[in-house]
Each structure stands twice: as structure tokens, then as C-alpha cells.
Write an enzyme that holds these catalytic residues in place. Structure first.
Site, mmCIF file in Angstrom:
data_model
loop_
_atom_site.group_PDB
_atom_site.id
_atom_site.type_symbol
_atom_site.label_atom_id
_atom_site.label_comp_id
_atom_site.label_asym_id
_atom_site.label_seq_id
_atom_site.Cartn_x
_atom_site.Cartn_y
_atom_site.Cartn_z
ATOM 1 N N GLY A 57 33.421 -17.057 -14.902
ATOM 2 C CA GLY A 57 34.698 -18.044 -14.685
ATOM 3 C C GLY A 57 34.818 -19.149 -15.138
ATOM 4 C CB SER A 58 33.029 -21.754 -17.037
ATOM 5 O OG SER A 58 32.797 -21.292 -18.356
ATOM 6 C CG ASN A 59 36.146 -19.884 -21.074
ATOM 7 O OD1 ASN A 59 36.912 -20.680 -21.968
ATOM 8 N ND2 ASN A 59 35.007 -19.440 -21.541
ATOM 9 C CG LEU A 85 31.609 -9.014 -21.022
ATOM 10 C CD1 LEU A 85 30.313 -8.929 -20.444
ATOM 11 C CD2 LEU A 85 31.980 -10.006 -22.241
ATOM 12 C CE LYS A 86 33.025 -1.780 -18.795
ATOM 13 N NZ LYS A 86 31.972 -2.537 -18.455
ATOM 14 C CB ILE A 98 42.804 -4.298 -23.221
ATOM 15 C CG1 ILE A 98 42.115 -5.656 -22.504
ATOM 16 C CG2 ILE A 98 44.045 -4.210 -22.623
ATOM 17 C CD1 ILE A 98 42.189 -5.451 -21.145
ATOM 18 C CG HIS A 143 33.766 -13.799 -30.055
ATOM 19 N ND1 HIS A 143 33.544 -12.668 -29.270
ATOM 20 C CD2 HIS A 143 33.092 -14.032 -31.045
ATOM 21 C CE1 HIS A 143 32.104 -12.128 -29.816
ATOM 22 N NE2 HIS A 143 32.014 -13.029 -30.797
ATOM 23 C CD GLU A 187 33.199 -20.028 -24.898
ATOM 24 O OE1 GLU A 187 33.567 -19.486 -24.302
ATOM 25 O OE2 GLU A 187 32.147 -19.850 -25.598
HETATM 26 C C1 GAR Z 1 32.328 -17.307 -22.664
HETATM 27 O O1 GAR Z 1 31.288 -17.710 -23.514
HETATM 28 C C2 GAR Z 1 33.206 -16.263 -23.728
HETATM 29 O O2 GAR Z 1 33.378 -16.686 -25.028
HETATM 30 C C3 GAR Z 1 32.085 -15.057 -23.434
HETATM 31 O O3 GAR Z 1 31.691 -14.656 -22.491
HETATM 32 C C4 GAR Z 1 31.577 -16.187 -21.697
HETATM 33 C C5 GAR Z 1 32.449 -16.100 -20.428
HETATM 34 O O4 GAR Z 1 31.954 -17.563 -19.660
HETATM 35 N N1 GAR Z 1 33.111 -13.933 -23.928
HETATM 36 C C6 GAR Z 1 32.491 -13.001 -24.847
HETATM 37 O O5 GAR Z 1 31.469 -12.994 -25.190
HETATM 38 C C7 GAR Z 1 33.806 -12.103 -25.276
HETATM 39 N N2 GAR Z 1 33.016 -11.292 -26.297
HETATM 40 P P1 GAR Z 1 32.964 -17.808 -18.475
HETATM 41 O O6 GAR Z 1 32.831 -16.464 -17.363
HETATM 42 O O7 GAR Z 1 32.095 -18.866 -17.845
HETATM 43 O O8 GAR Z 1 34.210 -18.183 -18.912
#
Ligand code: GAR
Length: 207
Positions: free
Chosen positions: A12-14, A90-91, A93, A109, A179
Site C-alpha cells: 500500500g505504499s502507492n 494483481l488481478k 478487473i 506498473h 511511482e
Molecule cells: C508497485 O511497485 C506497483 O508498481 C506494482 O506493485 C507494487 C505495489 O506496491 N504493481 C504491479 O506490478 C502491477 N503489475 P505498493 O503496494 O507498495 O503500492
């Protein structure tokens, strides 16, 4: 003020990076709910800390794809959702939701799409593939979501160098900083109605 539903599977950092800008008033929106395919991911603790509702919804809880799509749709409608943000989700939609929220679902991504995208390319697997290919640069991409993994129109990308002594972990850390910068920028542009689709390309006004 836009209503944002965040879908996330993990840390959940994003989500946090975007929510920080919402809480400071920089992004005119509210996060109405966080939805996950995992029962108790760390992102739920972060959301609950800010009094945001969390919902565990997994395809496996439903017999048919249609029931799953209907259930998700009812939740999204209940919150008057304007924008869906996939923040480490990761799923796939369901197609019906993609159709109903055309150009209103954003994904981040951790690579320079169209390279290193598609089913199976997530998290550290992406960075492992970049290192294996011996690419000299990587980065992050924010794009609209369509019916195919990592395929929708690209809205914003930014690059980072790949260093000779990088591991998937060190590269992931460098990409994550990008990101956390570009995802809130794109969410802000969406919420301020500054994203325009022209001739199958995307333009962000006033940038
Ligand atoms: C992030 O690096 C995002 O880009 C990646 O998962 C991570 C989630 O981090 N997403 C993918 O690889 C989608 N194909 P977070 O939970 O700390 O936000």
C-alpha cells in the site's frame, strides 16, 4: 471533488503516496474505499488508520464471473465512484467494469511499458526480467486500464538508470520513488479534468 476507489493487494505504499496528497488538499478527491483480493493485506491497516472502509472481495467467493462483476459494481456505485485506482492490484478487473469505467481506471506498473508487461509481470518479477535483459534503463508507467493486462493507453512514464550492481530489490526501490511521484501527479490531473484523449494518445493539460 472526485470519489476514488483504490484496489490494492499488498503493502500500500502507492495508496499512501496518493492519500498523502489528498489529505493535504493537493488532490481534490476522497478515497471512498480500499478493495483487495487478499483477506488482510497491510494496505487495509493503512486505510483503516485513516477511517477508510475496506472490502475483501475475491473472485473465488462467487460461482460465476457475472456475480463477481455485479457485486463489485454495486460497491463501486454505492460509493458514487468516479475513478478506480489500481495501486499494486494483481488481478484482472472484470470486463464489464472496464466498460463502465472506460478511461476512469488507472494502473501503475513498475517498468517502461510496453516492455516487461502482461500477465505474470508484477512486483519483483518485473525487475528480475529487466536485469536479465541487461537493459540500461527502467522506470514506471501510469496507464488507463482496458480488458488486457498492462495494455491501455499510457498517460505518463518516467525513467531511472539500471546500475551494474543492481539487484531486483535495489532497482525496485529506485523505481518506487518514481511511482510515488508520477502516480499522484496523474491522479491529480484526472481529478482536475486535465487528462485529454486525442487521436489515441493522451495529453495532460497545463503540465
Ligand atoms: C508497485 O511497485 C506497483 O508498481 C506494482 O506493485 C507494487 C505495489 O506496491 N504493481 C504491479 O506490478 C502491477 N503489475 P505498493 O503496494 O507498495 O503500492
Amino acid at each position: 471533488m472526485k470519489n476514488i476507489a483504490v484496489f490494492a493487494s499488498g503493502r500500500g505504499s502507492n495508496f499512501q503516496a496518493i492519500n498523502k496528497h489528498i489529505k493535504s488538499g493537493d488532490i481534490p478527491a476522497r478515497v471512498v474505499c480500499v478493495i483487495s483480493d487478499k483477506a488482510n493485506p497491510p494496505v487495509f491497516d493503512k486505510a483503516q488508520h485513516d477511517n477508510i472502509s475496506t472490502h475483501y472481495i475475491n473472485r473465488k467467493q462467487f460461482k460465476k464471473e457475472q456475480e463477481y462483476a455485479d457485486f463489485l459494481l454495486r460497491i463501486l456505485q454505492k460509493y458514487n465512484t468516479d475513478l478506480i485506482v489500481l495501486a499494486g492490484y494483481l488481478k484482472l478487473i472484470p470486463a464489464e467494469i472496464v466498460r463502465k469505467f472506460r478511461h476512469a481506471i488507472l494502473n501503475i506498473h513498475p517498468a517502461l511499458l510496453p516492455k516487461f508487461g502482461g500477465k505474470g509481470y508484477y512486483g519483483s518479477r518485473v525487475h528480475e526480467a529487466v536485469l536479465k535483459a541487461d537493459d540500461k534503463e527502467s522506470g514506471a508507467t501510469v496507464h488507463f486500464v482496458d480488458e488486457i493486462y498492462d495494455n491501455g493507453l499510457i498517460i505518463k512514464q518516467d525513467k531511472v538508470p539500471v546500475k551494474p550492481d543492481d539487484t531486483p530489490h535495489t532497482l525496485a526501490d529506485r523505481v518506487l520513488k518514481v511511482e510515488h511521484r508520477i502516480f499522484p501527479e496523474v491522479v491529480k490531473a484526472f481529478c482536475e479534468d486535465r487528462i485529454q484523449i486525442k487521436n489515441n494518445g493522451v495529453e495532460i493539460k497545463d503540465e
